[in-house]
Design an enzyme around this catalytic site. Structure first.
Site, PDB file in Angstrom:
ATOM      1  N   CYS A   1       0.849  -1.199   0.000  1.00 10.95           N
ATOM      2  CA  CYS A   1       0.000   0.000   0.000  1.00 10.95           C
ATOM      3  C   CYS A   1       0.889   1.255   0.000  1.00 10.95           C
ATOM      4  CB  CYS A   1      -0.909  -0.045   1.228  1.00 10.95           C
ATOM      5  SG  CYS A   1      -1.610   1.535   1.702  1.00 10.95           S
TER       6      CYS A   1
ATOM      7  N   CYS B   1       0.373   3.995   2.690  1.00 11.72           N
ATOM      8  CA  CYS B   1       0.740   3.490   4.030  1.00 11.72           C
ATOM      9  C   CYS B   1       2.218   3.742   4.315  1.00 11.72           C
ATOM     10  CB  CYS B   1       0.469   1.989   4.131  1.00 11.72           C
ATOM     11  SG  CYS B   1      -1.234   1.504   3.844  1.00 11.72           S
TER      12      CYS B   1
END
Lengths: 166, 164
Positions: free
Chosen positions: B62, B65
């Site tokens: 991700c 993230c």
């Protein structure tokens, strides 16, 4: 005074909104114009909107596509499109191997829809490689589900059918 | 009309980013869990009552993230003594890449492996990142979906740390 502020505010909103509208248009770049790993690499003509896929899945069986989730196994277990199959994360070699095994015996013109929805579209690492892989294998009728934000927002929260578990 | 549509689109984008929870008195308790972190230490949410908990669901694949995690780690150092506890829950399928990223980013926080059960317990983690701010009384103060407004989140944390 109030009117002038309103006009100024409106102009700011319009400018910001224009930027917001035009930036996602990058997502419709032509295949090859972006990195093969990017979701932006997928041609606009190969995208399918959630409402359209939902309609297809409720239609006659012969017109329904094979739906493959090419993202996280954990997220598939949490929730996935009803009837879809887990085909491995497109960003990993092991994921593409699983995708191979899912489509190995299928006709190259089989209607396939792949999706992920792990992250916002412009950050998804999975759909780009999975789409390219199927394209390179010779599949000619592959669409990618356009999930702008994520699977939760753009499918589950719309009330479309889901299943849970592996 | 076009202007109104554009304004609505902007408003919708903003609404997506932050979903503040109701006033303190009507907040829901954060779902309890006990998990072992990557170092084998138990992380028991209930035992953290009295602290402000930043619970971040993330994954190695991700992109947003990876931007947030170093900041959360820095906050742990900065606000730890004031009562902040950051917990990172990886939604990766395997622990090996998680260990590698935790090492690379020098994460100064417990990292636990999540699963579908924990995701469902927390209202469905069907897109990353998702971050919860949990107040000292163990209730959910905010659920933030997608890449966070880090300045806004830090202000929220400071406010929660100030509540006794």
């Amino acid at each position: 005074m109030f009117c002038r502020s309103l006009v100024r505010w409106s102009a700011c909103v319009a400018l910001a909104a224009c930027a917001a509208f035009f930036v996602p248009a990058k997502g419709h770049a032509q295949f090859g114009g972006e990195s093969a790993a990017s979701a932006f690499s997928i041609p606009q003509a190969q995208l399918i909107q959630p409402a359209d896929l939902n309609r297809l899945l409720q239609g006659p069986e012969k017109s329904r596509p094979l739906v493959l989730q090419v993202g996280s196994r954990m997220m598939f277990a949490e929730s996935h499109i009803a009837g879809s199959q887990f085909a491995g994360p497109g960003v990993q070699a092991s994921g593409l191997q699983l995708l191979d095994s899912k489509v190995a015996t299928m006709a190259k013109n089989r209607f396939i829809v792949i999706y992920c929805g792990c992250c916002p579209w412009n950050h998804c690492p999975n759909v780009g490689p999975a789409f390219k892989h199927l394209h390179d294998m010779g599949f000619t009728n592959v669409k990618v589900l356009y999930l702008a934000n994520n699977f939760g927002d753009d499918w589950v929260n719309k009330g479309y059918r889901v299943e849970h578990g592996l | 009309m076009l202007l109104a549509g554009m304004a609505m689109a902007l408003a919708a984008q903003h609404a997506h980013a932050q979903k503040p929870q109701p006033h303190q008195s009507t907040r829901q308790p954060a779902p309890q869990f006990i998990r072992k972190d990557l170092n084998g230490h138990a992380v028991n949410l209930r035992a953290l009552k009295g602290k402000v908990v930043l619970l971040n669901f993330w994954a190695t694949w991700c992109g947003p993230c990876q931007v947030e995690l170093p900041k959360f780690s820095a906050w742990q150092k900065q606000y730890g003594a004031s009562g902040l506890k950051v917990i990172a829950v990886s939604m990766d399928d395997e622990a090996a890449p998680v260990r590698a990223v935790a090492r690379k980013l020098k994460l100064d926080m417990p990292v636990v492996m999540g699963d579908a059960k924990l995701g469902t317990l927390y209202g469905g983690v069907l897109g990353l990142p998702v971050t919860y701010l949990i107040a000292r009384d163990g209730t959910v103060a905010a659920r933030i979906e997608g890449k966070a407004d880090l300045a806004g989140m830090e202000t929220s944390i400071q406010k929660l740390l100030g509540q006794r």
